[in-house]
Every structure is written in structure tokens, then in C-alpha cells.
Design an enzyme around this catalytic site. Sequence first.
Site, PDB file in Angstrom:
ATOM      1  N   ARG A  41       0.792  -1.178  -0.147  1.00  0.00           N
ATOM      2  CA  ARG A  41      -0.069   0.001   0.066  1.00  0.00           C
ATOM      3  C   ARG A  41       0.610   1.264  -0.076  1.00  0.00           C
ATOM      4  NH1 ARG A  41      -5.177  -1.772   3.369  1.00  0.00           N
ATOM      5  NH2 ARG A  41      -6.183  -3.058   1.787  1.00  0.00           N
ATOM      6  N   TYR A  51      -6.008  -0.136  -6.995  1.00  0.00           N
ATOM      7  CA  TYR A  51      -5.616  -1.286  -6.499  1.00  0.00           C
ATOM      8  C   TYR A  51      -4.833  -1.309  -5.199  1.00  0.00           C
ATOM      9  CZ  TYR A  51      -0.944  -0.155  -9.180  1.00  0.00           C
ATOM     10  OH  TYR A  51      -0.003   0.301  -9.914  1.00  0.00           O
ATOM     11  N   GLU A  52      -4.496  -2.592  -4.647  1.00  0.00           N
ATOM     12  CA  GLU A  52      -4.172  -2.694  -3.230  1.00  0.00           C
ATOM     13  C   GLU A  52      -5.083  -2.097  -2.386  1.00  0.00           C
ATOM     14  OE1 GLU A  52      -1.894  -4.504  -2.326  1.00  0.00           O
ATOM     15  OE2 GLU A  52      -1.034  -4.751  -4.445  1.00  0.00           O
ATOM     16  N   GLY A  53      -6.376  -2.299  -2.502  1.00  0.00           N
ATOM     17  CA  GLY A  53      -7.454  -1.465  -1.549  1.00  0.00           C
ATOM     18  C   GLY A  53      -7.779  -0.300  -2.213  1.00  0.00           C
ATOM     19  N   GLN A  95      -9.328   2.247   1.816  1.00  0.00           N
ATOM     20  CA  GLN A  95      -8.371   2.861   2.818  1.00  0.00           C
ATOM     21  C   GLN A  95      -8.945   3.854   3.823  1.00  0.00           C
ATOM     22  OE1 GLN A  95      -5.232   1.833   2.515  1.00  0.00           O
ATOM     23  NE2 GLN A  95      -5.648   0.750   0.655  1.00  0.00           N
TER      24      GLN A  95
END
Lengths: 593, 593
Positions: free
Chosen positions: A296, A437-439, A444
Site C-alpha cells: 500500500r 488497486y491494493e485496496g 483505505q
Amino acid sequence: MYRAPIEEIAFTLKQVCGLGDIQASERHADLGDDLVEAILNEAGRFAAEEIAPMNVVGDRKGTIFADGKVKAAPGWRDLYHNWIEGGWNGLTATPDYGGQGLPMMLSAAALEMWNSGSMAFALGPTLTIGAVEALEKHASDALKETYLAKLISGEWMGTMNLTEPQAGSDLNALTAKAERAEDGSYRISGQKIFITYGEHDLTDNIIHLVLARLPDAPAGTRGISLFLVPKFLVNADGSLGAHNDVRCAGVEHKLGIHASPTCTMVFGDEGGATGYLIGEENRGLACMFTMMNNARLAVGIQGLGIAERAYQEALSYALERKQGRAPGDSGPAMSPIARHPDIKRNLLAMKTRAQAARVLCFACAHAIDMSHIAETEEDRKFWSERAGLLTPLAKALPTDFGVEAASIGVQIHGGMGFIEETGAAQYLRDARIAPIYEGTNGIQAIDLVTRKLPLSGGEHIKAFLGELAGIIEGVAASNLPELGDMAIHLTEALRDLEEATAWIMTAQAEGRMADALAGATPYLRLAGLTFAGVLLAKGAAASDDGHKAARDQRILLARTYTFTLLKEVAGLKADVTGSSEVILAFDPEALAS
Amino acid sequence: MYRAPIEEIAFTLKQVCGLGDIQASERHADLGDDLVEAILNEAGRFAAEEIAPMNVVGDRKGTIFADGKVKAAPGWRDLYHNWIEGGWNGLTATPDYGGQGLPMMLSAAALEMWNSGSMAFALGPTLTIGAVEALEKHASDALKETYLAKLISGEWMGTMNLTEPQAGSDLNALTAKAERAEDGSYRISGQKIFITYGEHDLTDNIIHLVLARLPDAPAGTRGISLFLVPKFLVNADGSLGAHNDVRCAGVEHKLGIHASPTCTMVFGDEGGATGYLIGEENRGLACMFTMMNNARLAVGIQGLGIAERAYQEALSYALERKQGRAPGDSGPAMSPIARHPDIKRNLLAMKTRAQAARVLCFACAHAIDMSHIAETEEDRKFWSERAGLLTPLAKALPTDFGVEAASIGVQIHGGMGFIEETGAAQYLRDARIAPIYEGTNGIQAIDLVTRKLPLSGGEHIKAFLGELAGIIEGVAASNLPELGDMAIHLTEALRDLEEATAWIMTAQAEGRMADALAGATPYLRLAGLTFAGVLLAKGAAASDDGHKAARDQRILLARTYTFTLLKEVAGLKADVTGSSEVILAFDPEALAS
């Protein structure tokens, strides 16, 4: 053209984000200022001279998929091999397997420059490093012996296989299967999508880390295990054996990062891919989180890298392109558009975003490093919580800034910005994935509100806000006339952040979770804008290290920030604390009927 | 899929933006509510059923350039011919040459729907209509006789040829040449770039309107003349003659609107293209402004159309896609993401932008119509000034909203939003040109500040702000509890707008032009956000016409707006009034050295 902003990066590491704390630790006792400078300079040179020129090639040629194979863009295999020969892949990895054991802060600084060079290039190694971290922390010694050195050197690359068509943000829904084999390994089957660098010809082997469920696993995320699935099986002597039962079924046609192959991976079409358990059965999510948290931050740094690169290109265009006559210019000649007040505003809007992204990312890297070098349990807990608190800020705000800066960059180019040959549009296309992406940045925000604010019973965020007040006091106490009313603006913003924080925490305490969630996204932006503003002011108030022009520039950026981005804060507070009722009253399903 | 929002459009025209004023005029006495409804319904049907499905084809196939010819995307020629057969091209054009003489407001409503269907499609006729307006107003009867009917029917299309490589925003730098020929025509030569629909196979002839200079013309914009240059010369009997000395040298490879060919046009390679003067020599800019002003509104409507379409697609995706469990949902099933508070926020962020764009564009169209039907010189002046004031607001804010809404739409789609097959990314790519062409939004802001605020010695903007206060009073006086504190929020915003306006006008009055220019962009956004907020509140306070659900939705949107977009206003005022010193202190040229 890209010029690595070494001086700004070094200043931010040292004077703003606390690299000195790390250098003072026993673990990094060897990391003197000279070494830091040498590393930054060499990374900057490689990014500017080797990576940056290949960015446009990667965009135009992309990758080519045929017969299950993916061919990298022309020149990219050589670029990658030059890069790993420089030892860049193993910067933070353990020296036990050939890594350099450097702190995350330095890696973050280098990663900024790789991403400014080319986001599609920097992305691949980011995944490999994630795999390295998961193996270092969770894998058996046997797995480490076989895989770690080659992943750390970059001879092989790694991937993360989480997403399935029905399971993106919600890993509960994951269905890939793992069955125990008699030899202690597992047979993996299932389809994974959106697998970054899932297949390519940069390296001879690719090490997939795959989430899957055992037949007797509990439902939900407590029944997920993590497996290492190599593309080619590895013989006892380290040589490559048979092709594993995994294949790439296609690559996506994407808006941007064309040189990064986004693959659909099929495991177990012929009975099951051979996989090796990492950590314990059903505890795969914990292992995956090791990868994901640092990933992240790495994605946040993509936003930073793009913002800086897009700024430099827009600045360069604005200095060359002539139109109209700027106020104060005389004579018949047209002025460079960089002299027009509105273009100055736009350039500053880009540069303040780049610098704000930088302080957020480096501050997060600092917290991660501090959690690694902490010598007491208490310190370890504090810094782990701090890293946890800062990660959503460092992921979401810089990636939003990356998109915003790239879009302003297109605007500065005028009609030329819409023409692909100019390159301005590529930054916007590439940057657009990072908030997703990555959450997603929405996730977040939910993470910040539901998991990070409650840390240590709410005491951690309280302490954090207290620290910000202390920094602002320091800025005010510096009594530097050139800072103007900066401390006053920041004090107002901090008060808004405190009020919004109290509102959200009260909502959660009273069980009004939907209210808290409805305000999560503006709350995250409000918190990140305020924190970044405080750090920019800290930098502006710092001494000039003998370079007055650089200090003047920092002060100008920090002052611009207080009148522009920081001024969003009051409105965001009103939104967080005022809009939940109407947002929750919105019933999209009624519209569909 | 696209569903034309007929009810919202009709309500906005009638209850918010004053279509009734136009219907009450003598010129439009025939325009009853039934006719309005019939036109909107039929336009909506065509947009949804015929245009919308071709949008993605146009994006993927684009246009093909070879040997100076441009081939439209598959099916687009039929689409265009079906569209002109419906009589849509001549909606506002003079009945003297086959037009329907309808007001701009109806045309704006239809144009929204064409753009929601496909921005690349709607763009072509927009240029033709601009050419029609210039000819109606400035051309000789002979030129009208030859060209107007066929441009109005759409049998031929028109283009605008302003831009040259060195002359984009700054027409002073224009160098294309015109020489007088013995027969009263002219010989045109020079290169023009970024010519929208400059060459294609949709129609048998293309009528270029070209800015060029006569040999004895004064320097600067007072030496520019406007010429009609047909692709094929037209014989006395109306049949097509020889190919004129104009050719397409290439089309641009763009970020979006791939189906709209953006051409480099070369005039006079073989001695000079035959051109016919429109209006007077050296007075071309005035003629061009006729086209440009309405074109600016048309571009604003592109932002509106994209925002609405992107919203509909995101809503549809959010209702289908299931992930996680929304607050209040129970059981093992995943919730449609549309139930998650953060997604509701994002959907509302898109929809409020679409509706705010709609009120701004329709209000501008109303002012243009009023200026046409005004019966006294005083009224004509008032409404021309009002149209002038609203044009930069209606161009800039809706086009920014289009980009913002499309970007939020990508975000709602998550990873799928970055994959081109989904279509969400196309809206973002298409939308990105709208803040740039027809005068960048920065130039709109400069126009607002330097040309529009000073209208009637500053009295016009003063009257406008007074009108807004009156509408807010009306909203407050409605005493509807369901509106909450809307009038209070609007009153605060209006006060900020008044203060910012006074600050800018004072700066100009004191000769501090650079200060005023430095704040122009946030000032435009501040003014537009406040005006749109007032109109949304007016709509929310209006009666429900018997449709309660639609009224509830309008109130929800207006209330959401007051807590979100309207809350930017205070920060923007602080920016306008506080940042000019630091912005002007920024010296990009010092950085380059």
C-alpha cells in the site's frame, strides 16, 4: 526528460521525516550521510538515464500475449537486468540471502524515482519485494533456501494472487482450492484475475504467491491459506524443472501501465499446480497482509512518482510554449506560458501535490522502519500502530494527488495534452489505477476509520493529533516572518481535524457505524491534508543547509499549500459531520425499479 | 445502456431555468408544452437507441486515415444520416433555409442527450451548427443561398479552422494567408491543426470556415478575416465541382473521442484554395466569436452529457456488483456495492455534478434565447451581458464536472474500471478534452474576470448577485422543513462569492491585474458552484408536479450538494483573496536555470 529531485528527497528524509532516528539505531549504524547520498544519487541517475527513456516505449508497445506467453516491450528485458545488476531489487531485503538490509525510508526514496522513471516498470519489482517480505517472515527455512536468494537478487520475480472474478475487495468470497498431497506439498486450482506481472519473459522463473482454501477450511477469511506456486518447479540443485500446472489465459487491455502485464492466471487445469504452504494452514491472510501493507505504501509512492514526473514535464512545456503576453511583459513577443499567473497556479498545484505526497510517504516509511528497530515491546507497538495509521493516508492521498497532478499537467499542455505523442496523457492514464488497486481509496478510508482510529482504545490518534499541535507550535515559535500566517492556518485545520475525528469516533462508539462510514472518504482527505500541511510547514521552518534558493522554494510551496489544498479542510469537516443523513437516505435500488 | 433523463431535463428547463419566458415570447408562440415534450422524448429515444450503442464502436475502431482520406468508424455514416433525416441538425437554425427555429434551450436539452449517447458523435454537428450561425449572421445572401440549406439539413458538415501550431489560445500569432483574386474570391493558404471533423466520409462536401490574413491586414487580431472554403467547389446549379486546394495531412492519435477525426488541414499547396469572404475584411474575429460563444456552451454540455452517462453506468454497475456486507444487511450474502455508504457518496458525487452542470448549461441557454427574443435595446443588452457572464461558467464548471464524474465512475468500478472493455475509462478519456478546447478553462476564468465582471461598469454582476440573494430568500421563505438549512448554507456561500468578487474587482480597479488573474480559476469555480447551488435549491423548493419520488430525489441531491460541492466555496474564497502574493512570487524560469 526526468531530473531526479535528489536534494528535495534528501532534505525531506532528513529534516522532515526523521531519517536520523533510523541512522541512530544499532541496526543501521553503517548508514552514514555519505552512503545515503551515494545511494540516492546513483538511484536518481539510473531512474533518469535508464528507466525514464523507456517509459513511452512501454506505453506504446505494451506487452504482447500469444499462446500463454507474454513478451515484454522492446528493451525492457535489458532494462530489468541492468536494474537488478545494480543490486536495486534487494535494497531492504535481509543480508542473510543477499539483500542490503537498508531501511524502508531509503527504499521509498528510490521507489519514488523508479516510479517517476516508469510506473509500469517499478510496479513489477514492488510485487517481488512483497513476496520476499512474506517469505522472510512466514516461510519455512527450506522454502527460503530455495527461493529467497533468487527473488532478492531479482533473478526471479514474484506475484500476488488474491483477486478472483467474484472476490476483489471481499476475500471472504475467495474460492481457489488447495488439496494436500502426500509429499507435503499441495495441489492448487482455480482462476485468478488482475495478476500483475503474472506472466512475462523478463525472468526465467516466476514465483506466484497464491491464496486458496483447503477442503476442510472454515468459511470466510479464516479459511484462507497462502501458497508458493513456482511457474517452473525447482530441482534440488536449484535448476529449473518441469513447467508447473499454471498458465496465463490472457492479459487485460487497460487504460494505462501498458508495459505491466495484468494477467488472468489459471491454476490446476491439468490436475493441480504444485504449491508449498507459507506459514500455517488457514492463516494465509496474516501472511498476505505482510505483503499488502508495504504494498500500500508502495502504491502511494506511485502517485508521488507520477506527480513529480508530470510536474517536471509540464514545467518544461510551460517554459517553451509561448502564447499571449503575461502581465508585466512588454514588447511584441509572446510570453512563455509559465509566466501567466494561471499557469503558475497550475504548476504550483502540481508541485505542492508532489511534495505533500512525498512527506506522507516518507513519514509512513519512517514509522515502518521505527517499528522494525524498536527495542521495547512498547515502542514496537507504538510504531506498528503509527505505521498502521499512516498507511491509508500514504496510500490514498498520494494516489489521488497523482491523478490530480497528471490531469492538471494535461491541462497545462492545452490541446497538445490530449495528443498521445506529447506524453502528458500517459501519466494520467497510468496514474488512474493507483487509487484503485491494493485496496481502493474508499477501502483505505474505511480502514482508517474502523481499524486505525480505534487503535489503543483511541489513544493513538489522540497522541498523534497532540504531536501535530506540537509541530505547529514549533513552527509558530520559529517566528520566521517569511512563513506568514502559516501556523494560524494549520491550527485552524488541526481544530477541524480534531472535531471531525471526535465526530467519527462518537458515531462509532454509539454504534452508528453507517454514519462513520458515510464520512470516511472526506475524513481521510482531511486528515491527510492536515498532516501533510504540518510536515510541509516543518520543512519550511527548517534551516537552509546553506542552500537559500531551495529553502525559499520550500517556503513558497508550503505557503501556497496553506492557501490552496489546506483550505479544503474546513469544507471537508462540514461534509464529514453534516452529510451522513442525506447520503444514507440515498436509495439507489429504488432508482433501478 | 443509457436512459434519457427526460423528466429531470423537462423539469430543469421549465421550473428552474425559465423555459416559460421563451414560450411566452411571440417568436416561440407555437412552442407549447406538448411540443416540448414530444421533442425531448423523440431526442431521448434517438440518443438512447441509436447513438448510445455506437459509442464504444467509435472508441475502439476510431477513424482511419489513408491517402488524405478519413474513413468514419463502422456504422457511423448510417447513424449520421439517420440523425439528420430526423431533422435534428437544424433545430435552432432559421426556417428561411429549412431550420426549425427552436430556442437554444431545447437545443441544449437535445445536445445533452446526443452527448450522453456519444460525445464524439455529437461534436461534429456542433461544429456545423456553429458554421450555420456564422453564415446566418454575417454571410452574403449569395453564400447563404449556396451553402445554408445544405448545412442546416446536415447534408454537408462545417468546420472551424482557427488553430495553427504557433497560435492556439493566442490568435494574434495567426499566419494563414488570403489573397484577393480577380473574381472577388480569395486564395487561401496555410496550415491549420486540431481541426475537428476536418475530413471524413460522413457527407459529400465539407464547408471549412477559415481564419486568415490579407497581405495588407493590420497586425494582431484586427487583421484577421473569415473565409468559407468548401472541400468541393459548388457549381451554379448546386452540384459539386472540382476538389478545392485543401487536403487533410493527417489525424491525431488522441486520448479520447477517437471517432471524431482531429485533422491537420493544408490549404493552398497547389496555389491557393478558393475561399469566399464572410462578413467584412479584417473583421473575421467578430464572425468567429459568433461561432465560439455558442460553441463554448456546447462544450459545457459535453461535460454534462458525460457526467450523466457515466453516472448511469456506475449506478448500474454498483447495483449488480456484490462485495462485502453493507451496514444493516444481514445473512451470508454479499451486498450490492450500491448499498455501501462510501459508494452511495460516490454515486451522489457524480449525480450532483450532472445536475449542477445541467442547471448551469440550461441557464446559459436561457440567457442566449432571451437575448434573441428581447424586444427592447435595454433588454437585449441585459440578456447579452447575462449570456456573456454565464458562458464561461457554463463552459468551465460542467467540463470539469465531466472529468470529475467520469473519474469517480472509474473508481466505483474498482479494478474493472481500469479495463477498457468495461467502458468506464472511455468516459474519462473522452471527457478530458472538454476543459481544454474552445478556450481552456483557465482562459474561461480570465474571460470571466477581465471581460465579464466589468460589464456595464460592474453593475451587471452586482445585479446578478442580487438576483441570487432573491432566489435564496424565496427558498428560505418556502419554509419547507425537508430542505433543512439549505438557505443558510447558500447565504454563506453567496457572501463568500460577494467578497471574492469585490476583491477581484478592486484588484482590477487598482491596476493589480496579475493579482486578479492569479485568482481567476478558483473564482470561476466559486461563482459557478454558488450559482448552481442556488438553482438546485430553487428546483428543490419547487412543487412536485404530482411526482413525489422525483421531488424527493431533487431535494436529496440539493441537500447533498450543500454539504459537499458547496462546501468548497469558503476555501476557494480564501484562495482567491489570499494566494496571489505567493503564486506571483513563483518564478518557474529560475528553476530551469
